[in-house]
Motif scaffolding. Structure first.
Motif, PDB file in Angstrom:
ATOM      1  N   SER A 144       0.811  -1.221   0.000  1.00 18.93           N
ATOM      2  CA  SER A 144       0.000   0.000   0.000  1.00 18.93           C
ATOM      3  C   SER A 144       0.848   1.277   0.000  1.00 18.93           C
ATOM      4  O   SER A 144       0.678   2.150  -0.851  1.00 18.93           O
ATOM      5  CB  SER A 144      -0.938  -0.015   1.213  1.00 18.93           C
ATOM      6  N   LYS A 145       1.736   1.383   0.963  1.00 15.19           N
ATOM      7  CA  LYS A 145       2.547   2.598   1.088  1.00 15.19           C
ATOM      8  C   LYS A 145       3.448   2.786  -0.133  1.00 15.19           C
ATOM      9  O   LYS A 145       3.575   3.897  -0.666  1.00 15.19           O
ATOM     10  CB  LYS A 145       3.388   2.540   2.364  1.00 15.19           C
ATOM     11  N   ALA A 151      -3.406   5.380   3.031  1.00 18.79           N
ATOM     12  CA  ALA A 151      -3.476   4.489   4.191  1.00 18.79           C
ATOM     13  C   ALA A 151      -3.983   3.128   3.741  1.00 18.79           C
ATOM     14  O   ALA A 151      -4.562   2.990   2.655  1.00 18.79           O
ATOM     15  CB  ALA A 151      -4.408   5.070   5.257  1.00 18.79           C
ATOM     16  N   GLY A 306       0.088   6.646   9.904  1.00 19.31           N
ATOM     17  CA  GLY A 306       1.499   7.013   9.861  1.00 19.31           C
ATOM     18  C   GLY A 306       2.321   6.082   8.974  1.00 19.31           C
ATOM     19  O   GLY A 306       3.478   5.776   9.271  1.00 19.31           O
ATOM     20  N   GLY A 307       1.726   5.614   7.900  1.00 16.71           N
ATOM     21  CA  GLY A 307       2.437   4.696   7.010  1.00 16.71           C
ATOM     22  C   GLY A 307       2.260   3.243   7.378  1.00 16.71           C
ATOM     23  O   GLY A 307       2.681   2.353   6.643  1.00 16.71           O
ATOM     24  N   LYS A 308       1.643   2.976   8.532  1.00 19.10           N
ATOM     25  CA  LYS A 308       1.366   1.610   8.964  1.00 19.10           C
ATOM     26  C   LYS A 308      -0.115   1.292   8.716  1.00 19.10           C
ATOM     27  O   LYS A 308      -0.959   2.176   8.736  1.00 19.10           O
ATOM     28  CB  LYS A 308       1.676   1.439  10.457  1.00 19.10           C
TER      29      LYS A 308
END
Length: 334
Positions: A144-145, A151, A306-308
């Motif tokens: 995804s990132k 997100a 936050g990228g997670k």
């Protein structure tokens, strides 16, 4: 920002509260009436422009899991004054073409699954290049990132598989069959790999043609007949659990049937002991939060995670919790 989040939380609690109140008082009919009322007659709680969000999934025809995802997305769309579009295709190339079509329509946001990420990479990049925000759900948390999504919302499939392996250890199981119903779905491979990682017994993968329940039933039945030492069958989707139960009966096997995901049938069979346990990833939340997060990004440039990944599971559900969740499965929100 704090005021916005508080307001959104109140709106979400209110929307859910209407249904919960109806469910707990007189049971299924009132809960169903409340669901229909909220879906058909709900009004936007905001005065933002009527943006259009498109959700494109890898669902096959008739997969009820995605009905629950859509229920959550549609509920949030009503609240957020969103024009919600849904399309799906189990073939990765066709799914990518649906994303391209959404880009051509110049939608205001895209929600997409990455079950077969390599096939989806170019389509997601095209959306990014067009300035359309993308959120991934359910499958593809690892990609995804890197693909540029804002997100990812869903469960970590490896962690979910590990939770299954640990639950099988508690139950004293020795030999499990892991049923994969979609060839090439990275999430399915991760689930079975997670089971193998923590389970003290042995795990064998069995690939079946998920679009044909008779094929699924005969494949599982043949395996159980050939190997009587198999004491557990783990299906990766709720609709396949009941088929595995039938295959078990055909084969005269004593294996316990466990499954990923939840629906009304699974809740009922957990309650009466037909199934051992289920792993719920809360698909309603995946749809609801995806629409809500896109709206928050358009309105307030908010992002979460936050990228997670923003995790919606796993939650192990047994007979003890099934009765409490059964009403929610009947109204299509669990």
């Amino acid at each position: 920002m704090a005021r916005t989040r508080t307001w959104v939380s109140i709106a979400l609690a209110g929307a859910l509260g209407v249904s919960l109140a109806g469910c707990s008082s007189t049971g299924g009919k009132r809960a169903e009436d409340a669901r229909k009322a909220a879906s058909a007659q709900g009004r936007a709680a905001v005065n933002t422009p009527k943006w259009t969000f498109a959700m494109i999934t890898h669902s096959g025809d008739g997969d009820t899991f995605w009905d629950i995802v859509q229920n959550g997305a549609k509920q949030a769309a009503v609240k957020d004054n969103i024009n919600f579009l849904y399309s799906h295709n189990a073939e990765a190339q066709q799914q990518a073409q649906l994303v391209d079509a959404a880009v051509d329509k110049q939608v205001d946001g895209i929600i997409v699954t990455l079950a077969k990420p390599d096939a989806m990479k170019a389509a997601v990049a095209r959306a990014e290049k067009a300035g359309i925000p993308v959120i991934t759900v359910n499958s593809g948390s690892e990609q995804s990132k890197a693909f540029g999504a804002l997100a990812h919302i869903g469960q970590d499939e490896t962690i979910a598989g590990e939770a299954v392996g640990e639950e099988l250890n508690k139950r004293g199981r020795k030999k499990a069959l892991c049923i994969l119903h979609e060839q090439g779905n990275v999430g399915h491979e991760q689930r079975c790999a997670g089971v193998k990682k923590t389970f003290h017994g042995t795990v064998q993968n069995l690939y079946v043609q998920g679009t044909s329940m008779p094929d699924v039933q005969s494949s599982i039945g043949a395996k159980l007949q050939a190997d009587k030492s198999i004491d557990t069958v783990v299906t990766l989707g709720a609709p396949y659990a009941d088929t595995a139960v039938k295959a078990k009966a055909d084969a005269g096997s004593e294996a316990e049937i466990d499954t990923f995901d939840l629906n009304a049938k699974v809740a009922s069979e957990l309650k009466d002991g037909t199934l051992g346990f289920a792993v719920d990833q809360q698909p309603y939340l995946q749809g609801y939060e995806a629409v809500d997060l896109l709206w928050l990004y358009k309105y307030n440039a908010d992002v979460l995670g936050g990228g997670k990944p923003v995790l919606t599971g796993p939650q192990i559900i047994t007979k003890d919790q099934a009765a409490a969740l059964e009403e929610y499965t009947k109204r299509g929100t669990r």
